[in-house]
Write a protein that holds these residues in place. Structure first.
Motif, PDB file in Angstrom:
ATOM      1  N   PRO A   1      -6.560  -6.292  -7.307  1.00 23.89           N
ATOM      2  CA  PRO A   1      -5.354  -6.592  -6.536  1.00 23.89           C
ATOM      3  C   PRO A   1      -4.528  -5.325  -6.321  1.00 23.89           C
ATOM      4  N   VAL A   2      -3.806  -5.296  -5.230  1.00 21.06           N
ATOM      5  CA  VAL A   2      -2.982  -4.139  -4.872  1.00 21.06           C
ATOM      6  C   VAL A   2      -1.523  -4.574  -4.851  1.00 21.06           C
ATOM      7  N   ASN A   3      -0.675  -3.743  -5.450  1.00 21.48           N
ATOM      8  CA  ASN A   3       0.759  -3.988  -5.417  1.00 21.48           C
ATOM      9  C   ASN A   3       1.435  -2.695  -4.969  1.00 21.48           C
ATOM     10  N   GLU A   4       1.654  -2.593  -3.664  1.00 23.16           N
ATOM     11  CA  GLU A   4       2.210  -1.372  -3.089  1.00 23.16           C
ATOM     12  C   GLU A   4       3.594  -1.058  -3.645  1.00 23.16           C
ATOM     13  N   GLN A   5       4.398  -2.079  -3.844  1.00 25.49           N
ATOM     14  CA  GLN A   5       5.748  -1.867  -4.385  1.00 25.49           C
ATOM     15  C   GLN A   5       5.676  -1.272  -5.789  1.00 25.49           C
ATOM     16  N   ALA A   6       4.752  -1.745  -6.594  1.00 25.97           N
ATOM     17  CA  ALA A   6       4.594  -1.210  -7.950  1.00 25.97           C
ATOM     18  C   ALA A   6       4.149   0.254  -7.908  1.00 25.97           C
ATOM     19  N   GLU A   7       3.267   0.591  -6.986  1.00 28.35           N
ATOM     20  CA  GLU A   7       2.821   1.979  -6.861  1.00 28.35           C
ATOM     21  C   GLU A   7       3.990   2.884  -6.489  1.00 28.35           C
ATOM     22  N   ARG A   8       4.774   2.449  -5.517  1.00 28.62           N
ATOM     23  CA  ARG A   8       5.936   3.242  -5.088  1.00 28.62           C
ATOM     24  C   ARG A   8       6.950   3.401  -6.227  1.00 28.62           C
ATOM     25  N   ARG A   9       7.169   2.329  -6.945  1.00 26.55           N
ATOM     26  CA  ARG A   9       8.133   2.382  -8.053  1.00 26.55           C
ATOM     27  C   ARG A   9       7.645   3.278  -9.185  1.00 26.55           C
ATOM     28  N   LEU A  10       6.366   3.283  -9.432  1.00 29.17           N
ATOM     29  CA  LEU A  10       5.821   4.144 -10.479  1.00 29.17           C
ATOM     30  C   LEU A  10       6.032   5.612 -10.136  1.00 29.17           C
ATOM     31  N   VAL A  11       5.724   5.981  -8.906  1.00 29.78           N
ATOM     32  CA  VAL A  11       5.923   7.372  -8.488  1.00 29.78           C
ATOM     33  C   VAL A  11       7.402   7.732  -8.557  1.00 29.78           C
ATOM     34  N   ALA A  12       8.263   6.845  -8.099  1.00 28.05           N
ATOM     35  CA  ALA A  12       9.707   7.091  -8.164  1.00 28.05           C
ATOM     36  C   ALA A  12      10.173   7.233  -9.611  1.00 28.05           C
ATOM     37  N   ALA A  13       9.644   6.402 -10.495  1.00 28.83           N
ATOM     38  CA  ALA A  13      10.027   6.465 -11.915  1.00 28.83           C
ATOM     39  C   ALA A  13       9.609   7.795 -12.532  1.00 28.83           C
TER      40      ALA A  13
ATOM     41  N   SER B   1      -5.141   8.111 -12.716  1.00 28.42           N
ATOM     42  CA  SER B   1      -5.547   9.202 -11.831  1.00 28.42           C
ATOM     43  C   SER B   1      -5.100   8.862 -10.408  1.00 28.42           C
ATOM     44  N   ALA B   2      -5.103   9.854  -9.555  1.00 30.22           N
ATOM     45  CA  ALA B   2      -4.690   9.643  -8.166  1.00 30.22           C
ATOM     46  C   ALA B   2      -5.563   8.591  -7.485  1.00 30.22           C
ATOM     47  N   SER B   3      -6.816   8.494  -7.880  1.00 33.23           N
ATOM     48  CA  SER B   3      -7.724   7.523  -7.258  1.00 33.23           C
ATOM     49  C   SER B   3      -7.382   6.075  -7.625  1.00 33.23           C
ATOM     50  N   ASP B   4      -6.502   5.879  -8.607  1.00 33.95           N
ATOM     51  CA  ASP B   4      -6.086   4.534  -8.977  1.00 33.95           C
ATOM     52  C   ASP B   4      -5.082   3.948  -7.986  1.00 33.95           C
ATOM     53  N   PHE B   5      -4.503   4.783  -7.143  1.00 33.69           N
ATOM     54  CA  PHE B   5      -3.516   4.321  -6.163  1.00 33.69           C
ATOM     55  C   PHE B   5      -4.214   3.854  -4.898  1.00 33.69           C
ATOM     56  N   SER B   6      -3.713   2.781  -4.314  1.00 30.09           N
ATOM     57  CA  SER B   6      -4.272   2.310  -3.044  1.00 30.09           C
ATOM     58  C   SER B   6      -3.534   2.948  -1.872  1.00 30.09           C
ATOM     59  N   LEU B   7      -2.281   3.317  -2.070  1.00 32.89           N
ATOM     60  CA  LEU B   7      -1.504   3.972  -1.021  1.00 32.89           C
ATOM     61  C   LEU B   7      -1.765   5.475  -1.063  1.00 32.89           C
ATOM     62  N   ALA B   8      -2.216   6.021   0.036  1.00 35.35           N
ATOM     63  CA  ALA B   8      -2.550   7.446   0.089  1.00 35.35           C
ATOM     64  C   ALA B   8      -1.349   8.321  -0.251  1.00 35.35           C
TER      65      ALA B   8
END
Length: 84
Positions: free
Chosen positions: A12-24, A40-47
């Motif tokens: 499953p992909v959660n784009e909001q969680a990815e964005r929040r992690l980078v922001a955190a 790792s960077a490959s764990d992110f679905s958003l480029a």
């Protein structure tokens, strides 16, 4: 013996969680040394998140400050991409 059919299951992909992690990580960069061993960077679905995460790790390795401007420059993206 018959061959078993292999299926690939997409995580499953959660784009909001990815964005929040980078922001955190930009707000609390001291967490990055522990996180980089598990992520790792490959764990992110958003480029863009993958690129920013990889840039933050590069900044850490080069002992540069992990902040919006430095990470944006390392990732080659505009600062507006970092301010998610």
């Amino acid at each position: 013996m018959p061959k078993m059919k292999q299926t690939t299951r997409q995580l499953p992909v959660n784009e909001q969680a990815e964005r929040r992690l980078v922001a955190a990580l930009l707000v609390t960069p001291e967490l990055l040394p522990d996180i980089r061993d598990r992520l790792s960077a490959s764990d992110f679905s958003l480029a863009v998140c993958a690129k920013l995460y990889q840039a933050a790790v590069k900044c850490l390795d080069e002992r540069l400050p992990i902040e919006e401007l430095t990470v944006a420059e390392a990732a080659g993206v505009p600062c507006s991409e970092v301010a998610m």
